[in-house]
Design a protein around this motif. Sequence first.
Motif, mmCIF file in Angstrom:
data_model
loop_
_atom_site.group_PDB
_atom_site.id
_atom_site.type_symbol
_atom_site.label_atom_id
_atom_site.label_comp_id
_atom_site.label_asym_id
_atom_site.label_seq_id
_atom_site.Cartn_x
_atom_site.Cartn_y
_atom_site.Cartn_z
ATOM 1 N N LEU A 97 -37.817 -14.077 -0.797
ATOM 2 C CA LEU A 97 -37.264 -13.417 -1.976
ATOM 3 C C LEU A 97 -37.492 -14.279 -3.209
ATOM 4 N N PRO A 98 -38.071 -13.706 -4.290
ATOM 5 C CA PRO A 98 -38.223 -14.493 -5.524
ATOM 6 C C PRO A 98 -36.871 -14.929 -6.066
ATOM 7 N N LEU A 99 -36.806 -16.180 -6.519
ATOM 8 C CA LEU A 99 -35.563 -16.749 -7.020
ATOM 9 C C LEU A 99 -35.699 -17.113 -8.498
ATOM 10 N N ALA A 100 -34.592 -17.023 -9.217
ATOM 11 C CA ALA A 100 -34.600 -17.385 -10.635
ATOM 12 C C ALA A 100 -34.713 -18.891 -10.820
ATOM 13 N N GLU A 101 -34.114 -19.649 -9.890
ATOM 14 C CA GLU A 101 -34.145 -21.101 -9.951
ATOM 15 C C GLU A 101 -34.486 -21.664 -8.573
ATOM 16 N N PRO A 102 -35.106 -22.836 -8.521
ATOM 17 C CA PRO A 102 -35.460 -23.410 -7.220
ATOM 18 C C PRO A 102 -34.235 -23.618 -6.331
ATOM 19 N N ALA A 103 -34.362 -23.217 -5.081
ATOM 20 C CA ALA A 103 -33.312 -23.400 -4.073
ATOM 21 C C ALA A 103 -33.963 -23.239 -2.706
ATOM 22 N N PRO A 104 -33.450 -23.922 -1.699
ATOM 23 C CA PRO A 104 -34.056 -23.800 -0.366
ATOM 24 C C PRO A 104 -33.995 -22.380 0.178
ATOM 25 N N LEU A 105 -32.837 -21.710 -0.024
ATOM 26 C CA LEU A 105 -32.626 -20.389 0.542
ATOM 27 C C LEU A 105 -31.954 -19.485 -0.479
ATOM 28 N N CYS A 106 -32.166 -18.172 -0.340
ATOM 29 C CA CYS A 106 -31.402 -17.218 -1.124
ATOM 30 C C CYS A 106 -29.992 -17.129 -0.534
ATOM 31 N N THR A 107 -29.090 -16.478 -1.247
ATOM 32 C CA THR A 107 -27.703 -16.391 -0.797
ATOM 33 C C THR A 107 -27.596 -15.696 0.554
ATOM 34 N N SER A 108 -28.368 -14.601 0.732
ATOM 35 C CA SER A 108 -28.297 -13.841 1.984
ATOM 36 C C SER A 108 -28.741 -14.673 3.172
ATOM 37 N N CYS A 109 -29.860 -15.398 3.017
ATOM 38 C CA CYS A 109 -30.360 -16.197 4.135
ATOM 39 C C CYS A 109 -29.470 -17.406 4.411
ATOM 40 N N ASP A 110 -28.846 -17.933 3.367
ATOM 41 C CA ASP A 110 -27.919 -19.042 3.567
ATOM 42 C C ASP A 110 -26.692 -18.582 4.353
ATOM 43 N N TRP A 111 -26.295 -17.325 4.139
ATOM 44 C CA TRP A 111 -25.107 -16.790 4.792
ATOM 45 C C TRP A 111 -25.423 -16.236 6.183
ATOM 46 N N ALA A 112 -26.500 -15.432 6.274
ATOM 47 C CA ALA A 112 -26.848 -14.786 7.552
ATOM 48 C C ALA A 112 -28.359 -14.582 7.610
#
Length: 244
Positions: free
Chosen positions: A52-67
């Motif tokens: 998923l494209p992200l606005a800012e660098p992060a290892p995971l999007c919120t959904s993947c970090d959660w589940a």
Amino acid sequence: MLKTLLRVTIETLLPSQCLACTEPASGPGQLCGACFAGLDFITAPFCSHCGLPLAEPAPLCTSCDWAPPAFRAARAAFRYGPVAKRIVLPFKYADRPEAAGGLARLLLRPGADLLASADLLVPVPLHRRRLASRGYNQAGELARALGRLAEKPVAIDALIRTRATRALAELDQHDRELALRGAIAIRPGRESVVAGKSILLIDDILTSCITASTCADILYRTGAAAVDVLALARVADAETRDAD
């Protein structure tokens, strides 16, 4: 056969047309310069798991970090936007299987790492009624074309839809999960084809990733060593409703 012959004849006699508009293209199955420039190709930053494209660098999007979905990693060539719709929707719904060759070429760069590690390409399946209505499985045509380009084997019938489901674009995430529960399976007799293999699942559009995750879960339970996902387009806006 008559449709195929007619298409070949037209392509031979007439100038090549852009996949997304009526402007000339440099060859069959290609885009004109304006449409190519209008595609929103996905580049970093994006979620390392679902792409998923992200606005800012992060290892995971919120959904993947959660589940996180069941697959190992997913990538897509471009965002699902105005030009992408003009490419993908006719391929999916308007009897344009011949577009698969050109579209598959767009997957070679974003899918390079996934293709390198893949033993086998497997398309997301259609239910037999929808397949009869459309005349072809767009994910299957894409997998065949990509398999030829990347010189990878394709198990076109490894997965099946055991029952029809409502159009997933009409459903929220929870209802999508319920709709797909038990709706996808390994085709009887194809278990040995996927067991121990690194599978690259092919689809046209990634929206919520629930379909891809369901397929990956089935493949893992059948003995696949790894499952990645490669798609043409990635829906980055949850309000986009016509992608599935």
